[in-house]
Design a protein around this motif. Structure first.
Motif: not given
Length: 110
Positions: A71-73, A78-82
């Motif tokens: 679970a994350t926000d 978005a940071g992980l995807l980037a």
């Protein structure tokens, strides 16, 4: 899985300084066929490295032995995807450089 820029509503239409996000506009102008072709051009080696990198960031418990839920926000996701995207771009550039050096004879062929 291919990025769908037409369905990228979670991205802000402008950068932090209020300027329009030109990259997002560019991605949205691309056809799905172009994006799919780019996604397919990634080598298995790069996919493996990115997969290992993401698993290292979120935890690498084997799914066959554990029922893993994460679970994350939105901001962290978005940071992980980037991070994964930047890693992919960097690795692709290094892969192209390696291929060029091999062709020029600077590196031994595998």
């Amino acid at each position: 899985m291919v990025f769908d820029p037409g369905n990228a509503n979670f991205y802000q239409p402008s950068t932090e300084d209020g300027q329009p996000n030109l990259l997002l506009k560019y991605l949205q102008s691309q056809s799905p066929e172009v994006l799919s072709r780019i996604a397919r051009s990634v080598s298995p080696e790069i996919r493996q490295i990115i997969s290992q990198n993401v698993q290292g960031l979120v935890g690498g418990l084997p799914s066959e032995d554990f029922n893993v839920q994460i679970a994350t926000d939105r901001d962290n996701l978005a940071g992980l995807l980037a991070s994964a995207m930047m890693t992919g771009y960097f690795l692709r550039q290094m892969e192209q450089r390696m291929e060029l050096e091999m062709r020029l004879g600077d590196l031994p062929m595998p």
